[in-house]
Write a protein that holds these residues in place. Structure first.
Motif, PDB file in Angstrom:
ATOM      1  N   GLU A 130       0.807  -1.090  -0.051  1.00 52.07           N
ATOM      2  CA  GLU A 130      -0.083  -0.045  -0.065  1.00 52.07           C
ATOM      3  C   GLU A 130       0.878   1.320   0.021  1.00 52.07           C
ATOM      4  N   SER A 137       0.499   5.757  -0.370  1.00 50.67           N
ATOM      5  CA  SER A 137      -0.469   7.058  -0.246  1.00 50.67           C
ATOM      6  C   SER A 137       0.476   8.273  -0.714  1.00 50.67           C
ATOM      7  N   GLN A 143      -0.052  12.585  -1.594  1.00 49.57           N
ATOM      8  CA  GLN A 143      -1.046  13.782  -1.713  1.00 49.57           C
ATOM      9  C   GLN A 143      -1.324  14.126  -3.294  1.00 49.57           C
ATOM     10  N   ALA A 166      -6.187   6.857  -7.784  1.00 43.24           N
ATOM     11  CA  ALA A 166      -6.271   5.705  -6.794  1.00 43.24           C
ATOM     12  C   ALA A 166      -6.900   4.497  -7.292  1.00 43.24           C
ATOM     13  N   ARG A 195      -3.409   4.938  -2.673  1.00 46.55           N
ATOM     14  CA  ARG A 195      -4.501   5.993  -2.206  1.00 46.55           C
ATOM     15  C   ARG A 195      -3.932   7.440  -2.458  1.00 46.55           C
ATOM     16  N   VAL A 196      -4.991   8.361  -2.681  1.00 42.44           N
ATOM     17  CA  VAL A 196      -4.590   9.649  -3.014  1.00 42.44           C
ATOM     18  C   VAL A 196      -5.309  10.348  -2.218  1.00 42.44           C
ATOM     19  N   LYS A 197      -4.693  11.218  -1.632  1.00 42.79           N
ATOM     20  CA  LYS A 197      -5.382  12.350  -0.767  1.00 42.79           C
ATOM     21  C   LYS A 197      -5.618  13.699  -0.961  1.00 42.79           C
TER      22      LYS A 197
END
Lengths: 115, 115
Positions: free
Chosen positions: B10, B12, B14, B87, B112-114
């Motif tokens: 996983e 992440s 921004q 994402a 995952r894209v925040k």
């Protein structure tokens, strides 16, 4: 539109009840293959076919059968499904010529649950 | 047998920033293809980028680029200016030119894209 079509997209069945997942492609591809996707394992090849009447086992063939009577169709048969065959299944195709791009064209996936 | 390893289950990032997904592979062959596929929640397998092993130049597709290190057997994917639509699960895959009977996949990396 060039595509690989799988049916059904979703299926819930019970242990031992024979089922068939169909796969059809309209791109005149020689090569077709079935994969299953499981968490943490990626996609693993079940069976493949290099042309009509030519099929061979992939990495996880147990419990599955296939046939390739026509170039466009490559059905996946589960003669007696078991819960460990609960998975997401993909059919894929590509040309075989050496000049091809190597890319596989995938169907949209079939989510199978065996209770 | 060829193997593909994705060591990051996983990741992440921004929004608008850059992220790199890692992939290593093992093969004794000299001629092959490498791919990155994207699998959004729709489950569809979408080709992101492709690299032929004989080409020294790294492939690029808009915001997506690879760092292909043949001697190190490494094939990382860089996503620049990350967007919410990036994402997805990303799979690294290998295909032999000579045999071509399957794609070998890694286990996948969830991105995952925040915002």
């Amino acid at each position: 539109e060039a595509q690989v079509t799988q049916n059904p997209r979703y299926l819930i069945t019970v242990t031992g009840k024979k089922l068939t997942v169909t796969c059809s492609q309209n791109m005149n591809h020689e090569y077709m293959s079935w994969y299953r996707q499981d968490p943490g394992l990626g996609l693993r090849q079940i069976y493949y076919s290099m042309n009509v009447e030519v099929t061979d086992k992939g990495d996880v063939p147990e419990g599955y059968k296939v046939s390739r009577k026509e170039k466009r169709n490559f059905p996946l048969i589960l003669e007696s499904p078991s819960p460990n065959q609960t998975s997401l299944y993909f059919c894929a195709s590509s040309p075989l010529a050496l000049a091809n791009t190597g890319e596989l064209f995938f169907g949209e996936g079939s989510r199978l649950t065996v209770l | 047998a060829q193997t593909v390893t994705q060591s990051q289950p996983e990741m992440s990032v921004q929004e608008a920033e850059t992220v790199t997904l890692s992939c290593t592979y093992d093969t004794s062959e000299s001629d092959y293809y490498l791919f990155w596929y994207k699998q959004p929640p729709s489950r569809q397998m979408i080709l992101v980028i492709r690299q032929e092993a004989y080409k020294q130049q790294n492939a690029t597709e808009n915001r997506f680029s690879v760092n292909f290190q043949k001697a190190a057997k490494s094939f990382s994917l860089k996503i620049s200016d990350s967007q919410l639509g990036d994402a997805a699960m990303y799979f690294c895959a290998y295909r032999s030119v000579r045999y071509g009977n399957k794609l070998v996949f890694g286990a996948g990396t969830i991105l995952r894209v925040k915002s």
